[in-house]
Motif scaffolding. Structure first.
Motif, PDB file in Angstrom:
ATOM      1  N   VAL A   1      38.722  43.626  13.499  1.00  0.00           N
ATOM      2  CA  VAL A   1      39.547  44.561  13.600  1.00  0.00           C
ATOM      3  C   VAL A   1      40.267  44.617  15.105  1.00  0.00           C
ATOM      4  O   VAL A   1      38.809  44.846  16.286  1.00  0.00           O
ATOM      5  CB  VAL A   1      39.559  45.218  12.499  1.00  0.00           C
ATOM      6  CG1 VAL A   1      39.703  45.701  11.325  1.00  0.00           C
ATOM      7  CG2 VAL A   1      38.544  46.010  12.846  1.00  0.00           C
ATOM      8  N   ASP A   2      41.406  44.596  14.934  1.00  0.00           N
ATOM      9  CA  ASP A   2      41.952  45.154  16.800  1.00  0.00           C
ATOM     10  C   ASP A   2      43.328  44.579  16.906  1.00  0.00           C
ATOM     11  O   ASP A   2      44.069  44.843  15.271  1.00  0.00           O
ATOM     12  CB  ASP A   2      41.715  43.432  17.429  1.00  0.00           C
ATOM     13  CG  ASP A   2      41.365  43.682  19.145  1.00  0.00           C
ATOM     14  OD1 ASP A   2      41.868  44.427  19.556  1.00  0.00           O
ATOM     15  OD2 ASP A   2      40.942  42.829  19.524  1.00  0.00           O
TER      16      ASP A   2
ATOM     17  N   VAL B   1      41.699  50.620  21.851  1.00  0.00           N
ATOM     18  CA  VAL B   1      41.867  52.491  22.387  1.00  0.00           C
ATOM     19  C   VAL B   1      42.446  52.816  20.467  1.00  0.00           C
ATOM     20  O   VAL B   1      41.735  54.022  20.793  1.00  0.00           O
ATOM     21  CB  VAL B   1      43.263  52.234  23.577  1.00  0.00           C
ATOM     22  CG1 VAL B   1      42.732  52.321  25.022  1.00  0.00           C
ATOM     23  CG2 VAL B   1      44.646  51.956  23.826  1.00  0.00           C
ATOM     24  N   GLU B   2      42.747  52.274  19.996  1.00  0.00           N
ATOM     25  CA  GLU B   2      43.352  53.459  18.716  1.00  0.00           C
ATOM     26  C   GLU B   2      42.285  53.805  17.967  1.00  0.00           C
ATOM     27  O   GLU B   2      42.353  54.802  17.818  1.00  0.00           O
ATOM     28  CB  GLU B   2      44.363  52.478  17.981  1.00  0.00           C
ATOM     29  CG  GLU B   2      45.812  52.561  18.487  1.00  0.00           C
ATOM     30  CD  GLU B   2      45.706  51.232  20.073  1.00  0.00           C
ATOM     31  OE1 GLU B   2      45.067  50.723  19.673  1.00  0.00           O
ATOM     32  OE2 GLU B   2      47.056  51.097  20.466  1.00  0.00           O
ATOM     33  N   ILE B   3      41.103  52.415  17.425  1.00  0.00           N
ATOM     34  CA  ILE B   3      40.206  52.631  17.296  1.00  0.00           C
ATOM     35  C   ILE B   3      39.033  53.551  17.908  1.00  0.00           C
ATOM     36  O   ILE B   3      38.525  54.686  17.176  1.00  0.00           O
ATOM     37  CB  ILE B   3      39.413  51.460  16.712  1.00  0.00           C
ATOM     38  CG1 ILE B   3      40.758  50.633  15.175  1.00  0.00           C
ATOM     39  CG2 ILE B   3      38.566  51.357  15.571  1.00  0.00           C
ATOM     40  CD1 ILE B   3      39.987  49.087  14.809  1.00  0.00           C
ATOM     41  N   GLU B   4      38.932  53.593  19.215  1.00  0.00           N
ATOM     42  CA  GLU B   4      38.186  53.840  19.534  1.00  0.00           C
ATOM     43  C   GLU B   4      38.806  55.757  19.624  1.00  0.00           C
ATOM     44  O   GLU B   4      37.605  56.131  19.893  1.00  0.00           O
ATOM     45  CB  GLU B   4      38.281  53.670  21.392  1.00  0.00           C
ATOM     46  CG  GLU B   4      37.424  54.204  21.756  1.00  0.00           C
ATOM     47  CD  GLU B   4      35.659  54.268  21.939  1.00  0.00           C
ATOM     48  OE1 GLU B   4      35.227  54.746  21.641  1.00  0.00           O
ATOM     49  OE2 GLU B   4      35.604  52.394  21.392  1.00  0.00           O
ATOM     50  N   ARG B   5      40.140  55.709  20.175  1.00  0.00           N
ATOM     51  CA  ARG B   5      40.651  57.200  19.985  1.00  0.00           C
ATOM     52  C   ARG B   5      39.915  57.905  18.620  1.00  0.00           C
ATOM     53  O   ARG B   5      40.018  59.090  18.346  1.00  0.00           O
ATOM     54  CB  ARG B   5      41.754  57.163  20.359  1.00  0.00           C
ATOM     55  CG  ARG B   5      42.239  58.748  20.093  1.00  0.00           C
ATOM     56  CD  ARG B   5      43.189  58.501  21.050  1.00  0.00           C
ATOM     57  NE  ARG B   5      44.611  60.316  20.791  1.00  0.00           N
ATOM     58  CZ  ARG B   5      43.342  61.548  20.873  1.00  0.00           C
ATOM     59  NH1 ARG B   5      42.568  61.106  21.481  1.00  0.00           N
ATOM     60  NH2 ARG B   5      43.543  62.730  20.398  1.00  0.00           N
ATOM     61  N   LEU B   6      40.225  56.643  17.456  1.00  0.00           N
ATOM     62  CA  LEU B   6      40.291  57.405  15.498  1.00  0.00           C
ATOM     63  C   LEU B   6      38.996  58.000  15.622  1.00  0.00           C
ATOM     64  O   LEU B   6      38.757  58.476  15.466  1.00  0.00           O
ATOM     65  CB  LEU B   6      40.357  56.713  15.438  1.00  0.00           C
ATOM     66  CG  LEU B   6      40.592  56.575  13.547  1.00  0.00           C
ATOM     67  CD1 LEU B   6      40.834  57.641  12.920  1.00  0.00           C
ATOM     68  CD2 LEU B   6      40.664  55.437  12.536  1.00  0.00           C
ATOM     69  N   ILE B   7      37.832  56.503  16.087  1.00  0.00           N
ATOM     70  CA  ILE B   7      36.208  57.187  16.172  1.00  0.00           C
ATOM     71  C   ILE B   7      36.155  58.737  16.828  1.00  0.00           C
ATOM     72  O   ILE B   7      34.794  59.633  16.165  1.00  0.00           O
ATOM     73  CB  ILE B   7      35.601  56.008  16.923  1.00  0.00           C
ATOM     74  CG1 ILE B   7      35.558  54.555  15.948  1.00  0.00           C
ATOM     75  CG2 ILE B   7      33.832  56.769  17.259  1.00  0.00           C
ATOM     76  CD1 ILE B   7      35.266  53.317  16.766  1.00  0.00           C
ATOM     77  N   GLN B   8      36.277  59.354  18.443  1.00  0.00           N
ATOM     78  CA  GLN B   8      35.900  60.055  18.896  1.00  0.00           C
ATOM     79  C   GLN B   8      37.129  61.219  18.365  1.00  0.00           C
ATOM     80  O   GLN B   8      36.049  62.295  17.980  1.00  0.00           O
ATOM     81  CB  GLN B   8      36.802  60.024  20.101  1.00  0.00           C
ATOM     82  CG  GLN B   8      35.658  59.247  21.412  1.00  0.00           C
ATOM     83  CD  GLN B   8      37.144  59.332  22.439  1.00  0.00           C
ATOM     84  OE1 GLN B   8      38.076  59.625  22.624  1.00  0.00           O
ATOM     85  NE2 GLN B   8      36.275  58.189  23.246  1.00  0.00           N
TER      86      GLN B   8
ATOM     87  N   ARG C   1      31.600  54.038  11.067  1.00  0.00           N
ATOM     88  CA  ARG C   1      31.446  53.628  10.033  1.00  0.00           C
ATOM     89  C   ARG C   1      32.306  54.326   9.841  1.00  0.00           C
ATOM     90  O   ARG C   1      33.459  53.214   8.677  1.00  0.00           O
ATOM     91  CB  ARG C   1      29.986  54.019   9.399  1.00  0.00           C
ATOM     92  CG  ARG C   1      28.774  53.658  10.037  1.00  0.00           C
ATOM     93  CD  ARG C   1      28.005  53.673   8.638  1.00  0.00           C
ATOM     94  NE  ARG C   1      28.094  53.406   7.178  1.00  0.00           N
ATOM     95  CZ  ARG C   1      28.012  54.612   6.787  1.00  0.00           C
ATOM     96  NH1 ARG C   1      26.598  55.288   6.767  1.00  0.00           N
ATOM     97  NH2 ARG C   1      27.976  54.782   5.382  1.00  0.00           N
ATOM     98  N   ALA C   2      33.190  55.698   9.787  1.00  0.00           N
ATOM     99  CA  ALA C   2      33.722  56.081   8.677  1.00  0.00           C
ATOM    100  C   ALA C   2      35.330  55.009   9.176  1.00  0.00           C
ATOM    101  O   ALA C   2      36.488  54.853   8.529  1.00  0.00           O
ATOM    102  CB  ALA C   2      34.147  57.259   8.909  1.00  0.00           C
ATOM    103  N   ALA C   3      35.291  55.635  10.486  1.00  0.00           N
ATOM    104  CA  ALA C   3      37.196  54.836  10.846  1.00  0.00           C
ATOM    105  C   ALA C   3      37.072  52.661  10.908  1.00  0.00           C
ATOM    106  O   ALA C   3      38.248  53.251   9.910  1.00  0.00           O
ATOM    107  CB  ALA C   3      36.625  54.072  12.726  1.00  0.00           C
ATOM    108  N   LEU C   4      35.731  51.697  10.485  1.00  0.00           N
ATOM    109  CA  LEU C   4      35.707  51.322   9.576  1.00  0.00           C
ATOM    110  C   LEU C   4      36.719  51.136   8.574  1.00  0.00           C
ATOM    111  O   LEU C   4      37.225  50.073   7.410  1.00  0.00           O
ATOM    112  CB  LEU C   4      34.717  50.456   9.967  1.00  0.00           C
ATOM    113  CG  LEU C   4      34.585  48.854  10.150  1.00  0.00           C
ATOM    114  CD1 LEU C   4      34.973  47.925  10.941  1.00  0.00           C
ATOM    115  CD2 LEU C   4      32.849  48.414  10.663  1.00  0.00           C
TER     116      LEU C   4
END
Lengths: 201, 201
Positions: free
Chosen positions: A66-67, B8-15, B30-33
């Motif tokens: 996913v990206d 960065v979008e997923i990284e920010r969601l994870i944070q 795991r939750a973000a995924l």
């Protein structure tokens, strides 16, 4: 809740949060409350982040990662060795291998494992796409990095059969003692595998 | 992450997810995924639910509860006994008491406890508002339902002092053996309190 103290809005937020892995009904309540208490610092940014991901993130049409770009950053990276494909079950496994900087090739995400119990058949996974990638040419090695579970191993064998006609090297991850692991805490299967695969110093 | 595989979008969601109580960095990933994998069924509805809560939910100006109406449903309920105020630390405690249908009166949420270590002073809590509610009249009983911790008890005593001049009954929850609890697993403090407060059958 017997009497509804919380409005439908909060109730719905709790129910959705409870569906995240790692959050049960109780912790979802705590999380919802934490969000309500931190409107500006957490609730609003989280809503925006979800919107961003929804708008921008998609599944890579080549590898299944996913990206925000498609094909993904890894597939489009010219420094990556496209002759080596590492097959993983889930995107989380890809992330784990990337954190370890263990793979110089590219990936292929299956989206799960074959499972008789859960009724997951080969056509439910991205196996045909893998065979297609290998057949299209240029691939020298397929490294099967599925989990060391029964379902994982079944899937590995199925993939090996599917690739048998292609002139490609199929490998799997080594079994053995985890780095930093203590023998006393390991199961017999791992110990037996580690002894069998012993290396000379 | 050493190499950034995720955008960065997923990284920010994870944070942001990692800042929820109950989710660490690993479970946030795991939750973000899980969210990315369930766009329509989870990611989109969760974003909408957060927006709804942001738009509609606010802190009740009377008791400090969170609700879509202000004053909250509990404060505006005519069947509630407004002469009895139950003082709790957090909204979660209010929800717990409501689930037990234990309180027929109204609430007052302090927003925490006094704490020398964390530097939380009386003016950081909604204590002045409580005294104001009691002084304005009509209140016959203030039931202090704070946690049975050191900070909770300090806060209870402070509130008792503040209310001393008002002609109001101040009570606290009973200590004792939890219903269904086994004596063998209880701490000495609880057992001593339960013996001291024994009742004749």
């Amino acid at each position: 809740m017997k009497r509804s103290v919380v409005g439908v809005e909060i109730e719905r937020l709790i129910q959705l949060l409870a569906r995240l892995p790692g959050l049960g009904p109780r912790s979802a309540r705590r999380a919802a409350l934490h969000l309500v208490k931190n409107r500006e610092k957490l609730l609003q940014p989280l809503g925006a982040a979800l919107g961003d991901v929804l708008d921008k993130v998609s599944e890579c049409r080549v590898c299944g990662n996913v990206d925000v770009v498609n094909p993904c950053t890894l597939c489009s990276d010219p420094r990556r060795d496209t002759t080596q494909i590492c097959v993983v079950e889930e995107v989380a496994d890809l992330w784990a291998l990337e954190r370890a900087s263990a793979i110089s090739g590219v990936y292929h995400v299956l989206g799960g494992t074959l499972s008789a119990i859960d009724g997951i058949r080969p056509e439910d996974l991205r196996i045909a796409e893998l065979v297609q990638r290998v057949t299209t040419g240029g691939v020298k090695e397929v490294m099967i990095a599925v989990n060391a579970t029964v379902d994982g191993q079944t899937t590995a064998h199925y993939i090996m059969d599917q690739l048998a006609e292609n002139n490609v090297k199929v490998t799997r991850l080594a079994h053995g003692v985890p780095v930093g692991g203590e023998l006393d805490y390991l199961d017999e299967g791992t110990l037996a595998a580690a002894v069998k695969a012993r290396r000379s110093l």
